[in-house]
Design a protein around this motif. Structure first.
Motif, mmCIF file in Angstrom:
data_model
loop_
_atom_site.group_PDB
_atom_site.id
_atom_site.type_symbol
_atom_site.label_atom_id
_atom_site.label_comp_id
_atom_site.label_asym_id
_atom_site.label_seq_id
_atom_site.Cartn_x
_atom_site.Cartn_y
_atom_site.Cartn_z
ATOM 1 N N ILE A 135 0.867 -1.175 0.000
ATOM 2 C CA ILE A 135 0.000 0.000 0.000
ATOM 3 C C ILE A 135 0.902 1.222 0.000
ATOM 4 C CG2 ILE A 135 -1.713 1.322 1.307
ATOM 5 C CD1 ILE A 135 -2.698 -1.353 2.472
ATOM 6 N N GLY A 136 0.683 2.104 -0.961
ATOM 7 C CA GLY A 136 1.511 3.300 -1.035
ATOM 8 C C GLY A 136 0.957 4.303 -2.015
ATOM 9 N N ALA A 137 1.585 5.480 -2.025
ATOM 10 C CA ALA A 137 1.140 6.534 -2.938
ATOM 11 C C ALA A 137 2.240 7.564 -3.119
ATOM 12 C CB ALA A 137 -0.109 7.217 -2.389
ATOM 13 N N ALA A 138 2.190 8.227 -4.266
ATOM 14 C CA ALA A 138 3.026 9.392 -4.486
ATOM 15 C C ALA A 138 2.301 10.588 -3.875
ATOM 16 C CB ALA A 138 3.246 9.616 -5.975
ATOM 17 N N VAL A 139 3.021 11.423 -3.108
ATOM 18 C CA VAL A 139 2.421 12.601 -2.490
ATOM 19 C C VAL A 139 3.352 13.797 -2.676
ATOM 20 C CG1 VAL A 139 1.075 11.339 -0.770
ATOM 21 C CG2 VAL A 139 3.389 12.014 -0.226
ATOM 22 N N SER A 140 2.751 14.965 -2.862
ATOM 23 C CA SER A 140 3.558 16.179 -2.981
ATOM 24 C C SER A 140 2.697 17.400 -2.708
ATOM 25 C CB SER A 140 4.177 16.287 -4.371
ATOM 26 O OG SER A 140 3.181 16.480 -5.341
ATOM 27 N N ASP A 141 3.359 18.490 -2.371
ATOM 28 C CA ASP A 141 2.711 19.773 -2.198
ATOM 29 C C ASP A 141 3.733 20.839 -2.551
ATOM 30 O OD1 ASP A 141 0.293 21.343 -0.926
ATOM 31 O OD2 ASP A 141 2.147 22.296 -0.231
ATOM 32 N N LYS A 142 3.483 21.592 -3.618
ATOM 33 C CA LYS A 142 4.446 22.587 -4.094
ATOM 34 C C LYS A 142 4.312 23.916 -3.375
ATOM 35 C CE LYS A 142 4.781 20.380 -8.492
ATOM 36 N NZ LYS A 142 5.027 20.453 -9.875
ATOM 37 N N GLY A 143 3.312 24.046 -2.514
ATOM 38 C CA GLY A 143 3.077 25.308 -1.822
ATOM 39 C C GLY A 143 3.612 25.308 -0.409
ATOM 40 N N ILE A 191 3.582 19.480 3.217
ATOM 41 C CA ILE A 191 2.650 18.498 3.765
ATOM 42 C C ILE A 191 2.703 18.526 5.288
ATOM 43 C CG2 ILE A 191 2.136 16.033 3.954
ATOM 44 C CD1 ILE A 191 3.107 15.812 1.029
ATOM 45 N N ALA A 192 1.522 18.642 5.900
ATOM 46 C CA ALA A 192 1.413 18.668 7.357
ATOM 47 C C ALA A 192 1.047 17.305 7.924
ATOM 48 C CB ALA A 192 0.371 19.698 7.791
ATOM 49 N N THR A 233 -3.041 16.381 4.145
ATOM 50 C CA THR A 233 -3.345 17.766 4.496
ATOM 51 C C THR A 233 -2.070 18.585 4.403
ATOM 52 O OG1 THR A 233 -5.017 16.960 6.054
ATOM 53 C CG2 THR A 233 -4.357 19.263 6.265
ATOM 54 N N ASP A 234 -2.176 19.772 3.796
ATOM 55 C CA ASP A 234 -0.986 20.630 3.715
ATOM 56 C C ASP A 234 -0.968 21.614 4.886
ATOM 57 O OD1 ASP A 234 -2.640 22.813 3.059
ATOM 58 O OD2 ASP A 234 -1.941 22.929 0.994
ATOM 59 N N ASN A 235 0.085 22.398 4.984
ATOM 60 C CA ASN A 235 0.262 23.337 6.093
ATOM 61 C C ASN A 235 -0.709 24.515 6.055
ATOM 62 O OD1 ASN A 235 2.405 22.163 7.677
ATOM 63 N ND2 ASN A 235 3.721 22.535 5.916
ATOM 64 N N GLY A 261 -3.929 23.886 5.527
ATOM 65 C CA GLY A 261 -5.201 23.286 5.902
ATOM 66 C C GLY A 261 -5.977 22.677 4.744
ATOM 67 N N ASN A 262 -5.439 22.721 3.530
ATOM 68 C CA ASN A 262 -6.094 22.084 2.387
ATOM 69 C C ASN A 262 -5.940 20.569 2.514
ATOM 70 O OD1 ASN A 262 -6.664 24.606 1.007
ATOM 71 N ND2 ASN A 262 -4.455 24.694 0.656
ATOM 72 N N MET A 263 -7.023 19.845 2.218
ATOM 73 C CA MET A 263 -7.003 18.398 2.372
ATOM 74 C C MET A 263 -7.479 17.722 1.092
ATOM 75 S SD MET A 263 -8.959 15.424 3.181
ATOM 76 C CE MET A 263 -10.516 16.077 3.694
ATOM 77 N N THR A 264 -6.801 16.647 0.731
ATOM 78 C CA THR A 264 -7.198 15.805 -0.392
ATOM 79 C C THR A 264 -7.399 14.393 0.133
ATOM 80 O OG1 THR A 264 -5.984 17.125 -2.004
ATOM 81 C CG2 THR A 264 -6.486 14.855 -2.622
ATOM 82 N N SER A 265 -8.472 13.757 -0.317
ATOM 83 C CA SER A 265 -8.774 12.398 0.125
ATOM 84 C C SER A 265 -9.087 11.539 -1.093
ATOM 85 C CB SER A 265 -9.966 12.413 1.090
ATOM 86 O OG SER A 265 -10.263 11.116 1.533
ATOM 87 N N VAL A 266 -8.526 10.336 -1.110
ATOM 88 C CA VAL A 266 -8.765 9.384 -2.199
ATOM 89 C C VAL A 266 -9.086 8.036 -1.556
ATOM 90 C CG1 VAL A 266 -7.752 8.202 -4.174
ATOM 91 C CG2 VAL A 266 -7.183 10.587 -3.736
ATOM 92 N N THR A 267 -10.058 7.337 -2.106
ATOM 93 C CA THR A 267 -10.382 6.006 -1.586
ATOM 94 C C THR A 267 -10.159 4.961 -2.671
ATOM 95 O OG1 THR A 267 -12.716 6.219 -2.172
ATOM 96 C CG2 THR A 267 -12.096 6.866 0.054
ATOM 97 N N ARG A 268 -9.855 3.762 -2.213
ATOM 98 C CA ARG A 268 -9.705 2.598 -3.077
ATOM 99 C C ARG A 268 -10.417 1.432 -2.408
ATOM 100 N NH1 ARG A 268 -8.310 5.753 -6.329
ATOM 101 N NH2 ARG A 268 -6.364 5.854 -7.490
#
Length: 86
Positions: free
Chosen positions: A16-24, A27-28, A70-72, A74-81
Motif C-alpha cells: 500500500i503506497g502513494a506518491a504525495v507532494s505539495d508545491k506550496g 505536507i502537514a 493535508t498541507d500546512n 489546511g487544504n485536504m485531499t482524500s482518495v479512496t480505493r
C-alpha cells in the motif's frame, strides 16, 4: 496509488503506497486507513512517497482504503480505493 481500485490482494499485508507532494506550503499530515484501522505509514519526502509498514494483518473481506493528505495551509485531499483482502 497502490493498490489499484477494486484490487484483490493475495495476502493480508498487501503493498500500500502513494506518491504525495505539495508545491506550496508543504505536507502537514498523511493519514491512511483500511476500514476503521489506522495504518502505520512511512513518508519519504525526498522521493515524494508514502508506504505502509505492513506491521499487522488487515481485516479480511471487502475493505476501503482511504488516503488523506493535508498541507500546512489546511487544504485536504482524500482518495479512496476498494480492495478485497483474503
Amino acid at each position: 496509488i497502490t493498490p489499484e481500485d477494486a484490487a484483490v490482494a493475495t495476502s493480508r499485508r498487501p503493498a500500500i503506497g502513494a506518491a504525495v507532494s505539495d508545491k506550496g506550503s508543504g505536507i502537514a499530515d498523511i493519514t491512511v486507513t483500511c476500514g476503521e484501522q489506522w495504518l502505520l505509514m512511512e513518508y519519504d519526502p525526498e522521493e515524494g512517497r508514502v508506504e505502509w509498514m505492513a506491521d499487522e494483518d488487515l481485516p479480511s473481506g471487502d475493505q476501503t482504503l482511504r488516503f488523506r493528505v493535508t498541507d500546512n495551509d489546511g487544504n485536504m485531499t482524500s482518495v479512496t480505493r476498494s480492495v478485497r483482502i483474503p
